[in-house]
Scaffold this motif. Structure first.
Motif, PDB file in Angstrom:
ATOM      1  N   PRO B 438     -30.930 -14.841 -29.404  1.00 51.09           N
ATOM      2  CA  PRO B 438     -29.623 -16.034 -29.299  1.00 51.09           C
ATOM      3  C   PRO B 438     -28.260 -15.311 -29.689  1.00 51.09           C
ATOM      4  O   PRO B 438     -28.283 -14.397 -30.218  1.00 51.09           O
ATOM      5  CB  PRO B 438     -30.067 -16.860 -30.437  1.00 51.09           C
ATOM      6  N   GLU B 439     -27.517 -15.909 -28.664  1.00 52.69           N
ATOM      7  CA  GLU B 439     -25.871 -15.454 -29.073  1.00 52.69           C
ATOM      8  C   GLU B 439     -25.456 -15.563 -30.145  1.00 52.69           C
ATOM      9  O   GLU B 439     -24.606 -15.024 -30.965  1.00 52.69           O
ATOM     10  CB  GLU B 439     -24.984 -16.203 -28.191  1.00 52.69           C
ATOM     11  N   SER B 440     -25.977 -16.661 -31.297  1.00 48.38           N
ATOM     12  CA  SER B 440     -25.710 -16.655 -32.324  1.00 48.38           C
ATOM     13  C   SER B 440     -26.035 -15.440 -33.402  1.00 48.38           C
ATOM     14  O   SER B 440     -25.476 -15.238 -34.464  1.00 48.38           O
ATOM     15  CB  SER B 440     -26.497 -17.927 -33.071  1.00 48.38           C
ATOM     16  N   THR B 441     -27.002 -14.568 -32.891  1.00 49.59           N
ATOM     17  CA  THR B 441     -27.307 -13.365 -33.608  1.00 49.59           C
ATOM     18  C   THR B 441     -26.349 -12.129 -32.916  1.00 49.59           C
ATOM     19  O   THR B 441     -25.504 -11.770 -33.603  1.00 49.59           O
ATOM     20  CB  THR B 441     -28.645 -12.999 -33.339  1.00 49.59           C
ATOM     21  N   THR B 442     -26.456 -12.034 -31.550  1.00 49.32           N
ATOM     22  CA  THR B 442     -25.745 -11.095 -30.688  1.00 49.32           C
ATOM     23  C   THR B 442     -24.408 -11.172 -30.783  1.00 49.32           C
ATOM     24  O   THR B 442     -23.606 -10.129 -31.050  1.00 49.32           O
ATOM     25  CB  THR B 442     -26.293 -10.777 -29.355  1.00 49.32           C
ATOM     26  N   ILE B 446     -23.186  -8.088 -33.159  1.00 51.90           N
ATOM     27  CA  ILE B 446     -22.666  -7.053 -32.482  1.00 51.90           C
ATOM     28  C   ILE B 446     -21.202  -7.481 -32.042  1.00 51.90           C
ATOM     29  O   ILE B 446     -21.042  -8.345 -31.460  1.00 51.90           O
ATOM     30  CB  ILE B 446     -23.458  -6.975 -31.082  1.00 51.90           C
ATOM     31  N   SER B 447     -20.208  -6.410 -32.044  1.00 51.11           N
ATOM     32  CA  SER B 447     -18.847  -6.625 -31.579  1.00 51.11           C
ATOM     33  C   SER B 447     -18.901  -5.942 -30.302  1.00 51.11           C
ATOM     34  O   SER B 447     -18.945  -4.504 -30.271  1.00 51.11           O
ATOM     35  CB  SER B 447     -18.123  -6.337 -32.611  1.00 51.11           C
ATOM     36  N   TYR B 448     -18.119  -6.306 -29.239  1.00 51.54           N
ATOM     37  CA  TYR B 448     -17.899  -5.412 -28.126  1.00 51.54           C
ATOM     38  C   TYR B 448     -16.492  -5.504 -27.509  1.00 51.54           C
ATOM     39  O   TYR B 448     -15.749  -6.691 -27.531  1.00 51.54           O
ATOM     40  CB  TYR B 448     -18.874  -5.938 -27.055  1.00 51.54           C
ATOM     41  N   VAL B 449     -15.725  -4.553 -27.337  1.00 53.13           N
ATOM     42  CA  VAL B 449     -14.407  -4.613 -27.039  1.00 53.13           C
ATOM     43  C   VAL B 449     -14.382  -3.546 -25.666  1.00 53.13           C
ATOM     44  O   VAL B 449     -14.859  -2.459 -25.856  1.00 53.13           O
ATOM     45  CB  VAL B 449     -13.682  -3.889 -27.903  1.00 53.13           C
ATOM     46  N   SER B 450     -13.606  -3.923 -24.647  1.00 56.10           N
ATOM     47  CA  SER B 450     -13.433  -3.093 -23.419  1.00 56.10           C
ATOM     48  C   SER B 450     -11.973  -3.015 -23.357  1.00 56.10           C
ATOM     49  O   SER B 450     -11.233  -3.669 -23.871  1.00 56.10           O
ATOM     50  CB  SER B 450     -14.197  -3.822 -22.403  1.00 56.10           C
ATOM     51  N   THR B 451     -11.819  -2.328 -22.148  1.00 57.10           N
ATOM     52  CA  THR B 451     -10.238  -2.149 -21.687  1.00 57.10           C
ATOM     53  C   THR B 451      -9.738  -3.651 -21.357  1.00 57.10           C
ATOM     54  O   THR B 451      -8.571  -3.856 -21.606  1.00 57.10           O
ATOM     55  CB  THR B 451     -10.343  -1.118 -20.500  1.00 57.10           C
ATOM     56  N   GLU B 452     -10.577  -4.552 -20.705  1.00 54.90           N
ATOM     57  CA  GLU B 452     -10.289  -5.720 -20.492  1.00 54.90           C
ATOM     58  C   GLU B 452      -9.776  -6.572 -21.641  1.00 54.90           C
ATOM     59  O   GLU B 452     -10.724  -6.683 -22.645  1.00 54.90           O
ATOM     60  CB  GLU B 452     -11.084  -6.456 -19.379  1.00 54.90           C
ATOM     61  N   THR B 453      -8.592  -7.053 -21.728  1.00 58.77           N
ATOM     62  CA  THR B 453      -8.303  -7.963 -22.892  1.00 58.77           C
ATOM     63  C   THR B 453      -8.230  -9.366 -22.464  1.00 58.77           C
ATOM     64  O   THR B 453      -7.577  -9.688 -21.238  1.00 58.77           O
ATOM     65  CB  THR B 453      -6.982  -7.543 -23.661  1.00 58.77           C
ATOM     66  N   TYR B 454      -8.585 -10.141 -23.000  1.00 58.66           N
ATOM     67  CA  TYR B 454      -8.307 -11.570 -22.486  1.00 58.66           C
ATOM     68  C   TYR B 454      -7.758 -12.339 -23.780  1.00 58.66           C
ATOM     69  O   TYR B 454      -8.742 -12.551 -24.910  1.00 58.66           O
ATOM     70  CB  TYR B 454      -9.306 -12.323 -22.010  1.00 58.66           C
ATOM     71  N   PHE B 455      -6.871 -13.255 -23.797  1.00 56.61           N
ATOM     72  CA  PHE B 455      -6.429 -14.063 -24.972  1.00 56.61           C
ATOM     73  C   PHE B 455      -6.221 -15.276 -24.388  1.00 56.61           C
ATOM     74  O   PHE B 455      -5.798 -15.389 -23.451  1.00 56.61           O
ATOM     75  CB  PHE B 455      -5.158 -13.377 -25.336  1.00 56.61           C
TER      76      PHE B 455
END
Lengths: 152, 907
Positions: B438-442, B446-455
């Motif tokens: 479930p996304e409540s776990t992942t 798990i934290s994922y950061v990429s070049t793309e930023t969205y705020f």
């Protein structure tokens, strides 16, 4: 110091000696009048070059980084221009320049300088003359070193 | 989702539909009573039926039925009334029925409206819910504005239709059947004609309308694409400007609008054609009645009374029939729209609901190791990104990914971050597939950061804490009306199948616990994360530039006022008093414009306020004393002359033109003209325009910036005097526009920095701005207020997509947002491309040590764009053309014979 004095100072430099008076005044106007305290750095070696500085009063030290630390290679004072090569190409600063006494400068922006060159052919000749004189000088130096090397 | 709209509506609203049908049925009783009443009034009391003698009485409101077999059943015998009383009673009854009928209408319409709106809310919510559950690949093919227009506009008519979905056909159909039955009862053959024509209408018209429906579908698609393109145009506006393609965009838009026009025009033509035929069919029946019925009457097989009755009955028929046909068209129309939308919201890989179910507890730590087994990743076109990559990353490892050729490292990291899904093979944690978790776990561990930023549009704080808002933990406390309103919201949300989570409530818990994190903890988290990514200075700067409400932030306002003195003291001590030219009531400020010197105050309402004051009669009278006006006029003339000398040969405005010339949006040639016009003229001889230009130019002059040497000491002294006069009798309407600089007061319309500096920062001295900022920082630290000042910067509004921040700030914030989360795995996929190497090294070091100290035993995977930084990592994995080329510690790889790492570093 008002604009007219700055124009007079620019005029005394070989780089700008042959430029139209009105264009030169505009260059002075669009440039920033900046003061530095002793010890303040104008730019660091390795920075991208975006402007040249004309020294209106005061002195600067020019130094380069070496594995043994920075070494002072030259000084410059009133009525000289610093970092002018950056105006003509997209290179990086080859030395660090630091104010060694209370310094007054005119900071000439690269884009404005290039615009002016486009508008004012007489100034382009002035710049070419300076560059070719330097090239001749460098070639002579090189020849001297080469012959010294070969005879050695 | 259900594909048939009628079934969908019935499934979600059948209870309400039955209620409304019942109400409609009940409403028929007073309706029919009111139809009969006029006849009763006219025949009874007015024409005198049953009132033969002056004292005869008739029963009022007699209720009774004639039933077959039983005979007359009398329920209420009625109240006896005489003729006049009867007239009044019946009239009052009529009035009462009018009220009752309209009351029913009101109730029915509101009920239908509410039903429709609830259904609309339900549909929209379901669509949004699906958007949130689509697989990542869906969004590579979909334009956001198209999705928006589908959810917002295209389903809109469904709400209006839902209320009529079952009631209208029931009612209208009933009326049609009743009228036809009546006609049939009068005369079978005439009745059959009417039935035949009605059947013809019901058969032909919907068939003709099929084309309308097809056109409607086209219209919907082209309109949606237009919305998509408009969205694209807005997002790509910088590219359009940069490449001068605005006319290409115009051409494309005009073409699309033309297409829409063609479809709509076609639609109209056909629609009115259908209408024409419909009307014709409806009116050809009376023709048949007149001719055939008349013929039958003449022949004596039909009596006149019957014919008239049939024709009258038929008059009643067309309107419900037409309405029924219209209803059917409406139904098909919305059915098509619904299908179109539902189709777009179908996707094979949609996530099951359980993956995103709300989980307010603490998810257990993830098992290790993170394994990629025979992982194959393809891009959209089927190109191979990774080919059967197998890799194991243990808990607590710090691993660098590098690419020799291709972009496999990036792709594998994306798969770890669930940003792309694999073609074959799998990514698992321990023995669990990460796509099944479930996304409540992942999403938390798990934290994922990429070049793309969205705020998201909002404050910096909101964005920084965004990654912590997983589940509603506690609703906000409300009282009185707000509590009642909230109860209503919850009830309504349930009725429309929406969720009722409280966005204003508490969403953030302390790491690894269910306790709610308070403001103090959050602040500490935010500041330490910002420090780690070297963003604190920027935030401080943003805070300094913002306007602060002194009532809300009393300590900061007090600090600002105190800092005015201490800052000046510091500057004197450092022998740098020239960095700031303070505001002094008795001295001219050479770093400020002449207008600023005259007004000497913070404007409330910006430039507009300045314009109002300057054009006021009071201000004019102040300036005209002492001969100041003439001198300013002369100054303006000299400045304009110099400007014309400098820029006069430019036909267009040079971007380097000083701001003063652009004050009123005038072009350079206009200044050339005005300069010529005013030559040799005095102030009294100049016209309004010339005065205006010359004065405004003089007002915006700053000696230290322009250096024209036109400002004499005499004028300076006069300006200071005028300033004194200005404040002596300032009229109240102007007082509201300006707050005089006062050393002891906080200026709420000025920025925090302006308030602290209380003067102008000199533009002549190099680095003066940053020097002042670092001095303020030092002062704030001494008083333990630096963190408070930083929080001011956290309120900065980042704009849509974070566009008000620089790219570098966005990238740093992106990393900060990830590391503020406590988890087991951190995947940083080239989060800071193009950052200068020194800063990059600093950041990598900072982030690793921050994560090591805050998230115990976490795993860090970092896709590096700069191989030189790989020495900060325990293990290095080098990918090449979709496969793992080397895998080992930094030292091992540096010493390896093939020297891949060395090759990467040198290149």
């Amino acid at each position: 110091m008002i604009l007219d004095d700055e124009v007079r100072c620019l005029r005394s430099l070989p780089f700008f000696a042959s430029a139209d008076p009105s264009k030169l005044k505009r260059l002075a106007f669009t440039s920033d009048h900046m003061r530095f305290a002793p010890g303040q750095v104008l730019f660091h070696e390795g920075d991208p070059g975006d402007a040249a500085y004309v020294i209106l009063s005061g002195t600067v030290d020019v130094s380069v980084e070496t594995p043994q630390g920075p070494i002072k290679v030259a000084t410059a004072d009133r009525n000289s221009i610093i970092g002018e090569i950056a105006l003509l190409n997209d290179g990086y600063r080859t030395a660090t320049v630091t104010a060694s006494a209370p310094l007054e400068t005119l900071r000439i922006d690269k884009h404005e300088f290039l615009n002016l060159m486009k508008d004012c052919p007489s100034m382009m000749f002035g710049v070419l003359k300076v560059l070719s004189t330097r090239l001749t000088h460098t070639t002579m130096e090189l020849a001297k070193h080469k012959s010294a090397h070969e005879t050695a | 989702m259900e594909k048939s709209l009628s079934r969908y509506i019935w499934k979600h609203t059948w209870r309400q539909q039955i209620v409304i049908l019942t109400i409609v049925a009940v409403s028929m009783i007073p309706y029919f009573l009111s139809l009969d009443l006029p006849k009763q009034i006219i025949n009874g009391p007015i024409q005198g039926d049953g009132f033969g003698t002056p004292d005869s009485l008739q029963p009022f409101f007699e209720v009774g039925f004639d039933l077959p077999l039983i005979g007359h059943l009398n329920i209420y015998a009625g109240y006896p009334l005489d003729r006049l009383s009867m007239l009044m009673a019946l009239s009052l009854e009529f009035l009462a029925l009018v009220v009752i009928n309209n009351g029913f209408k009101y109730v029915i319409n509101t009920y239908k409206g509410r039903l429709g709106e609830r259904l609309l809310r339900r549909i929209r919510f379901q669509l949004i819910d699906r958007v949130l559950r689509f697989p990542p690949s869906y969004f590579k093919r979909t334009k956001s504005s198209e999705v928006a227009t589908m959810i917002k506009d295209e389903v809109e008519p469904l709400g209006g239709f839902a209320g009529d979905a079952f009631v209208a056909p029931a009612m209208l159909g009933g009326q049609v059947v009743a009228a036809l039955a009546f006609i049939l009862a009068q005369n079978f053959w005439l009745g059959m004609i009417a039935v035949g024509m009605a059947m013809l209408q019901l058969g032909i018209i919907p068939r003709m309308r099929r084309r309308l429906i097809r056109l409607g579908r086209q219209r919907q698609l082209t309109a949606r694409r237009l919305a998509g393109r408009v969205g694209e145009m807005v997002e790509g506006i910088t590219t359009i400007h940069a490449y001068d393609t605005s006319n290409y965009e115009r051409a494309d838009m005009a073409k699309r609008l033309g297409e829409i026009f063609a479809i709509r025009y076609d639609l109209y033509q056909w629609k009115f054609m259908v209408k024409f035929i419909n009307n014709f069919l409806a009116q050809v029946t009376p023709f048949l009645f007149y001719s055939i019925g008349g013929y039958l009457t003449l022949k004596g097989s039909l009596d006149v009374g019957q014919l008239v009755a049939v024709i009258n009955a038929y008059k009643e028929l067309p309107s419900p029939l037409k309405d029924l046909i219209d209803w059917d068209q409406g139904r098909q129309d919305v059915q098509v729209k619904f299908e179109q939308v539902v189709e777009q919201f179908q996707s094979d890989g949609i996530l099951p609901e359980r993956i995103q179910s709300v989980f307010t507890d603490v998810p257990p730590p993830l098992p290790g190791p993170l394994t990629a087994s025979r992982l194959t990743l393809n891009d959209d076109s089927g190109g191979r990104l990774a080919h059967e990559v197998s890799l194991e990353i243990g808990k607590g490892e710090t691993v660098a990914f590098l690419d020799l050729n291709g972009s496999t490292a990036v792709a594998v990291a994306e798969a770890f971050g669930r940003a792309i899904w694999q073609t074959s093979g799998k990514v698992s944690l321990g023995d669990m597939d990460i796509l099944d978790l479930p996304e409540s776990t992942t999403g938390r561990r798990i934290s994922y950061v990429s070049t793309e930023t969205y705020f998201f549009d909002g404050s910096l704080r909101d964005n920084l804490l965004y990654g912590l808002k997983h589940a509603p933990l506690k609703p906000a406390v409300r009282e009185g009306q707000r509590a009642a309103r909230r109860r209503w919201e919850i009830k309504e949300a349930a009725l429309a199948g929406n969720v009722d989570f409280d966005t204003e409530g508490e969403w953030i818990s302390v790491a690894g616990q269910t306790t709610i994190a308070d403001d103090e903890i959050l602040r500490e988290w935010m500041l330490s994360a910002l420090d780690t990514v070297l963003l604190s200075e920027d935030i401080f700067d943003l805070g300094m530039r913002s306007v602060v409400d002194p009532q809300q932030r009393e300590t900061i306002a007090r600090f600002a006022i105190d800092a005015r003195k201490t800052l000046r003291g510091e500057l004197i001590e450092l022998d740098l008093p020239q960095l700031v030219v303070p505001f002094e009531f008795d001295a001219y400020n050479s770093e400020a414009t002449i207008a600023e010197n005259l007004l000497f105050g913070a404007l409330i309402g910006g430039d507009a306020a300045a314009r109002t004051i300057i054009s006021s009669a009071y201000f004019r009278s102040i300036v005209s004393e002492d001969g100041l006006a003439e001198q300013l006029f002369e100054m303006g003339r000299k400045i304009v002359a110099t400007m014309v000398e400098l820029f006069g040969d430019e036909q267009q405005n040079n971007p380097l033109l000083p701001e003063m010339l652009l004050l009123e949006d005038r072009e350079v040639p206009e200044y050339v003209r005005i300069q010529k016009e005013v030559e040799g003229k005095r102030l009294s001889e100049a016209n309004e325009e010339q005065r205006r230009v010359l004065f405004l130019t003089a007002f915006s002059y700053v000696e230290s910036r322009f250096r024209f040497g036109v400002l004499t000491n005499e004028i300076r002294a006069k300006i200071v005097k005028a300033r004194h006069r200005f404040y002596e009798n300032l009229p109240p309407n102007l007082q509201a526009l300006i707050a005089r600089y006062n050393e002891a007061e906080y200026q709420s319309s000025a920025t925090l920095l302006e308030n602290i500096v209380f003067g102008k920062i000199s533009r002549v001295y190099a680095d003066s701005h940053s020097r002042i900022l670092s001095l303020i920082k030092k002062l704030a630290m001494e008083q333990n207020l630096y963190d408070d000042l930083l929080t001011v910067g956290l309120d900065f509004q980042v704009g849509p997509g974070g566009k008000r921040l620089t790219i570098l700030q966005r990238q740093k914030l992106n990393v900060a947002r990830a590391i503020i989360r406590r988890g087991d795995y951190y995947t940083l996929n080239q989060p800071l491309p193009g950052l200068n190497p020194n800063l990059q090294a600093q950041l990598v070091k900072n982030v690793i040590s921050f994560l090591r100290s805050h998230s115990n035993g976490c795993t860090i995977i970092w896709v590096l764009s700069n191989p030189r930084l790989s020495n900060h990592f325990e293990r290095i994995v080098i990918f090449d053309h979709g496969e793992v080329r080397a895998n080992g510690s930094h030292d091992d790889l540096m010493g390896a014979e093939d020297g891949v790492l060395n090759e990467l570093i040198v290149r």
